[in-house]
Design a protein around this motif. Sequence first.
Motif, PDB file in Angstrom:
ATOM      1  N   ILE A   1       0.838  -1.204   0.000  1.00 39.07           N
ATOM      2  CA  ILE A   1       0.000   0.000   0.000  1.00 39.07           C
ATOM      3  C   ILE A   1       0.871   1.252   0.000  1.00 39.07           C
ATOM      4  CG2 ILE A   1      -1.644   1.344   1.362  1.00 39.07           C
ATOM      5  CD1 ILE A   1      -2.820  -1.371   2.305  1.00 39.07           C
ATOM      6  N   GLU A   2       1.865   1.286   0.870  1.00 42.56           N
ATOM      7  CA  GLU A   2       2.717   2.478   0.974  1.00 42.56           C
ATOM      8  C   GLU A   2       3.572   2.684  -0.270  1.00 42.56           C
ATOM      9  OE1 GLU A   2       2.020   4.623   2.870  1.00 42.56           O
ATOM     10  OE2 GLU A   2       2.050   4.170   4.992  1.00 42.56           O
TER      11      GLU A   2
ATOM     12  N   SER B   1       2.603   1.790  -3.318  1.00 46.33           N
ATOM     13  CA  SER B   1       1.693   1.856  -4.482  1.00 46.33           C
ATOM     14  C   SER B   1       1.881   0.675  -5.427  1.00 46.33           C
ATOM     15  CB  SER B   1       1.909   3.174  -5.251  1.00 46.33           C
ATOM     16  OG  SER B   1       1.681   4.285  -4.408  1.00 46.33           O
TER      17      SER B   1
ATOM     18  N   GLN C   1      -6.144   0.347  -7.055  1.00 41.68           N
ATOM     19  CA  GLN C   1      -5.764   1.757  -7.090  1.00 41.68           C
ATOM     20  C   GLN C   1      -6.503   2.550  -6.013  1.00 41.68           C
ATOM     21  OE1 GLN C   1      -6.770   2.474 -11.206  1.00 41.68           O
ATOM     22  NE2 GLN C   1      -4.638   2.286 -11.886  1.00 41.68           N
TER      23      GLN C   1
ATOM     24  N   VAL D   1      -4.825   2.008  -2.618  1.00 48.35           N
ATOM     25  CA  VAL D   1      -3.630   2.850  -2.505  1.00 48.35           C
ATOM     26  C   VAL D   1      -4.028   4.304  -2.268  1.00 48.35           C
ATOM     27  CG1 VAL D   1      -1.646   3.768  -3.763  1.00 48.35           C
ATOM     28  CG2 VAL D   1      -2.170   1.328  -3.872  1.00 48.35           C
TER      29      VAL D   1
ATOM     30  N   SER E   1      -2.782   5.009   1.379  1.00 50.45           N
ATOM     31  CA  SER E   1      -1.366   5.396   1.319  1.00 50.45           C
ATOM     32  C   SER E   1      -1.121   6.627   2.193  1.00 50.45           C
ATOM     33  CB  SER E   1      -0.962   5.700  -0.124  1.00 50.45           C
ATOM     34  OG  SER E   1       0.408   6.034  -0.190  1.00 50.45           O
TER      35      SER E   1
END
Length: 204
Positions: free
Chosen positions: A100-101, A103, A120, A123, A127
């Motif tokens: 997640i961090e 991407s 997407q 994220v 994120s």
Amino acid sequence: MYEYLKGKITQIAPGIIVLETKDGVGYRIYPANPYHFEVNQEAQIFVEQIVRENELSLYGFATVTEKQLFNKLLNVSGIGPKSALAILAGARPADLVQAIENSQVDYLTQFPGVGKKTAQQIVLDLSGKMDDFSTLVEGASATFAEAKEGKQAANRSNLEDALAALEALGYAARDLAKVKKALAMETGSTSDLVSKGLTLLVQG
């Protein structure tokens, strides 16, 4: 309402477990992986109660970290409890946080029901909001680094042993020097490296 339940696992089936508490009540719980548990196991299960129009369900987790990640995922548009469970069932918490961090959309699309658009969205929504799990990721990175270093040390030791074995078979140092670089690129036991070395030496 509930933070966790303690009791004995009395039933395990695809998608569910039943936890019987000391007061004799059996709770039907939907875990990420029911086979993480065993029948007759005494367990503490972290739970999240989800109430909807025609549904009141308990979702269960082996650790509080999994429960926290579950709730994070529920904040994502398009992610419901079942999708969140499917993600947690197929990912290590540290790997999920890193994906997640960083991407890593392709990583997220491997889970059932998560297409590129949903990945997407995960994220986009999460994120920069995973600070609660920073120590988890740091610990996993350290463990990975230690494991990698240990594996590299083992490979070096196997290579040295293989070269010594080839030398004992009568091969000259100049011949061993020719195959050392190729063997250094290989992984495997000393026996595997000796066999590969012999093949290279015969081919000349």
